[in-house]
Scaffold this motif. Structure first.
Motif, mmCIF file in Angstrom:
data_model
loop_
_atom_site.group_PDB
_atom_site.id
_atom_site.type_symbol
_atom_site.label_atom_id
_atom_site.label_comp_id
_atom_site.label_asym_id
_atom_site.label_seq_id
_atom_site.Cartn_x
_atom_site.Cartn_y
_atom_site.Cartn_z
ATOM 1 N N HIS A 111 40.485 35.448 54.895
ATOM 2 C CA HIS A 111 41.197 34.714 55.940
ATOM 3 C C HIS A 111 40.554 33.339 56.112
ATOM 4 O O HIS A 111 39.356 33.232 56.405
ATOM 5 N N LEU A 112 41.341 32.314 55.936
ATOM 6 C CA LEU A 112 40.851 30.939 56.092
ATOM 7 C C LEU A 112 40.427 30.677 57.535
ATOM 8 O O LEU A 112 41.051 31.164 58.483
ATOM 9 N N SER A 113 39.375 29.899 57.694
ATOM 10 C CA SER A 113 38.959 29.499 59.033
ATOM 11 C C SER A 113 39.895 28.425 59.575
ATOM 12 O O SER A 113 40.523 27.673 58.814
ATOM 13 N N GLU A 124 32.778 29.171 52.130
ATOM 14 C CA GLU A 124 32.638 28.095 53.115
ATOM 15 C C GLU A 124 33.898 27.899 53.959
ATOM 16 O O GLU A 124 33.815 27.532 55.137
ATOM 17 N N ALA A 125 35.057 28.139 53.370
ATOM 18 C CA ALA A 125 36.315 27.954 54.095
ATOM 19 C C ALA A 125 36.855 29.257 54.672
ATOM 20 O O ALA A 125 37.948 29.278 55.242
ATOM 21 N N VAL A 126 36.081 30.320 54.547
ATOM 22 C CA VAL A 126 36.561 31.658 54.924
ATOM 23 C C VAL A 126 35.947 32.080 56.256
ATOM 24 O O VAL A 126 34.726 32.068 56.418
ATOM 25 N N ALA A 127 36.797 32.468 57.209
ATOM 26 C CA ALA A 127 36.319 32.931 58.507
ATOM 27 C C ALA A 127 36.080 34.433 58.517
ATOM 28 O O ALA A 127 35.154 34.921 59.165
ATOM 29 N N HIS A 128 36.938 35.195 57.801
ATOM 30 C CA HIS A 128 36.851 36.653 57.815
ATOM 31 C C HIS A 128 37.102 37.193 56.413
ATOM 32 O O HIS A 128 37.987 36.716 55.702
ATOM 33 N N ALA A 172 44.650 26.489 47.489
ATOM 34 C CA ALA A 172 43.388 25.891 47.079
ATOM 35 C C ALA A 172 42.279 26.934 47.043
ATOM 36 O O ALA A 172 41.460 26.968 46.111
ATOM 37 N N LEU A 173 42.225 27.783 48.063
ATOM 38 C CA LEU A 173 41.213 28.837 48.086
ATOM 39 C C LEU A 173 41.396 29.789 46.911
ATOM 40 O O LEU A 173 40.416 30.149 46.234
ATOM 41 N N ALA A 174 42.630 30.166 46.641
ATOM 42 C CA ALA A 174 42.899 31.055 45.515
ATOM 43 C C ALA A 174 42.477 30.415 44.199
ATOM 44 O O ALA A 174 41.930 31.084 43.309
ATOM 45 N N HIS A 175 42.718 29.120 44.063
ATOM 46 C CA HIS A 175 42.331 28.405 42.838
ATOM 47 C C HIS A 175 40.821 28.497 42.609
ATOM 48 O O HIS A 175 40.368 28.754 41.485
ATOM 49 N N HIS A 176 40.034 28.300 43.648
ATOM 50 C CA HIS A 176 38.583 28.348 43.502
ATOM 51 C C HIS A 176 38.108 29.744 43.117
ATOM 52 O O HIS A 176 37.205 29.906 42.287
ATOM 53 N N TRP A 177 38.704 30.753 43.712
ATOM 54 C CA TRP A 177 38.303 32.127 43.386
ATOM 55 C C TRP A 177 38.737 32.505 41.972
ATOM 56 O O TRP A 177 38.009 33.207 41.266
#
Length: 343
Positions: free
Chosen positions: A244-246, A229-233, A258-263
């Motif tokens: 790549h974050l949007s 959801e937060a990823v553009a590419h 934060a993105l790394a934590h979720h993954w």
């Protein structure tokens, strides 16, 4: 060839050949040594080809002597800022100008050089980016290319010979397949013949760009939609995704941490998950040039074991058996074998 001190302590020679066998990992060669007596018993050893363990990155490192963060080719697929994700082997042109996207001069520009590969690659963008400076000579078959190399090495030049057939057999059938063994046996015979044909003052190095692991379909991990959801590419490849974050997510306060934590929460011990900064701090990419930094994902996800991670359940690449890109020794470690005046 210039008689200078060098990291491998190679002696001065009148001509030198470098054979790059796409997909020949040190681990795979070791486990199939009985099918490749010439390569398996030659002096030398092995070395790490660099990260990500993929052809575009490794070949650029081979010809420039730099890691991905410096030469600028950072993955199989990579983000071209302002354009989108483009393949680093095929999608050249426009903002991915081969004369500037790969940022560094090549050794082939500094030494009289002959490049030998498949004729279809003679004028490709990747050839211009990574092999610029060499005179290209094309051959249709493996035998044709080795024959061209045997003649070229007599011209007192630096000869680069590229052989992709083993890698293709590995991707399609797996490196543990009979087809891969057949390709290895044929390769080994050609190496023996080339080594025997070397002039007295010529040396031959045989190495590779990466190894590979065989990934069964049961080990494919399909990314849940909420993690995107937060990823553009999404760039990279299934063994090493680059996220790549949007701009919208960043504006709302989502960070790479934060993105790394979720993954990490989803993958557990199935992958290494690191932010770009963590990757840089660990030295995986070497010194990261400011111009190159936006090409690298905000988060990198490198599969452990024999797994592959797919964003799309219907991805045609799921039919590929042999894969690479990650940090395992089976992918990173490649042979470095010496023949002729280098033995």
């Amino acid at each position: 060839m210039r008689g200078e001190p060098n990291a491998l302590s190679l002696p001065a020679v009148q001509s030198a050949a470098v054979l790059l066998v796409d997909g020949l990992g040190a681990a795979q060669l070791g486990q199939r040594a009985g099918h490749a007596r010439t390569l398996a018993t030659a002096p030398g050893g092995s070395l790490d080809a660099g990260f990500p363990s993929t052809t575009a990155v490794a070949l650029a490192s081979l010809t420039t002597g730099a890691l991905a963060g410096e030469h600028g080719i950072v993955g199989y697929d990579a983000l071209v800022p302002g354009v989108g994700v483009r393949n680093q082997l095929r999608d050249w042109g426009g903002p991915m100008d081969p004369d500037v996207w790969q940022r560094l001069p090549t050794l082939l520009e500094q030494t009289p050089s002959i490049v030998i590969g498949e004729q279809k690659h003679a004028d490709s963008g990747f050839t211009r980016a990574v092999l610029r400076g060499g005179e290209f000579r094309g051959g249709r078959s493996v035998a044709d290319r080795f024959a061209i190399a045997a003649d070229a090495v007599r011209e007192r030049a630096l000869v680069y010979l590229y052989v992709p057939e083993l890698d293709r057999a590995g991707h399609e059938h797996g490196w543990q397949s009979d087809r891969w063994i057949d390709a290895l046996e044929q390769l080994d015979g050609h190496v023996r013949a080339l080594a025997d044909a070397l002039p007295r003052q010529a040396g031959l190095i045989v190495t590779a760009d990466h190894g590979m692991v065989d990934v069964d379909a049961s080990a494919h991990l399909i990314v849940p939609p909420q993690l995107l959801e937060a990823v553009a590419h999404v760039a990279g490849e299934p063994r090493c995704l680059q996220l790549h974050l949007s701009a919208e997510a960043q504006a709302e306060g989502t960070t790479a941490d934060a993105l790394a934590h979720h993954w990490r929460a989803w993958l557990g011990d199935a992958a290494w998950v690191a932010t770009r900064q963590q990757v840089v701090d660990a030295g995986w990419l070497g010194a990261l040039h400011p111009e190159v930094a936006p090409r690298v994902g905000d988060v990198l996800v490198a599969a452990r074991g024999r797994r592959a991670i797919y964003v799309d359940e219907l991805d045609k690449a799921r039919g590929m058996i042999g894969q690479h890109g990650s940090l395992t020794p089976e992918e990173l470690r490649v042979p470095l074998r010496r023949f002729g005046a280098f033995a």
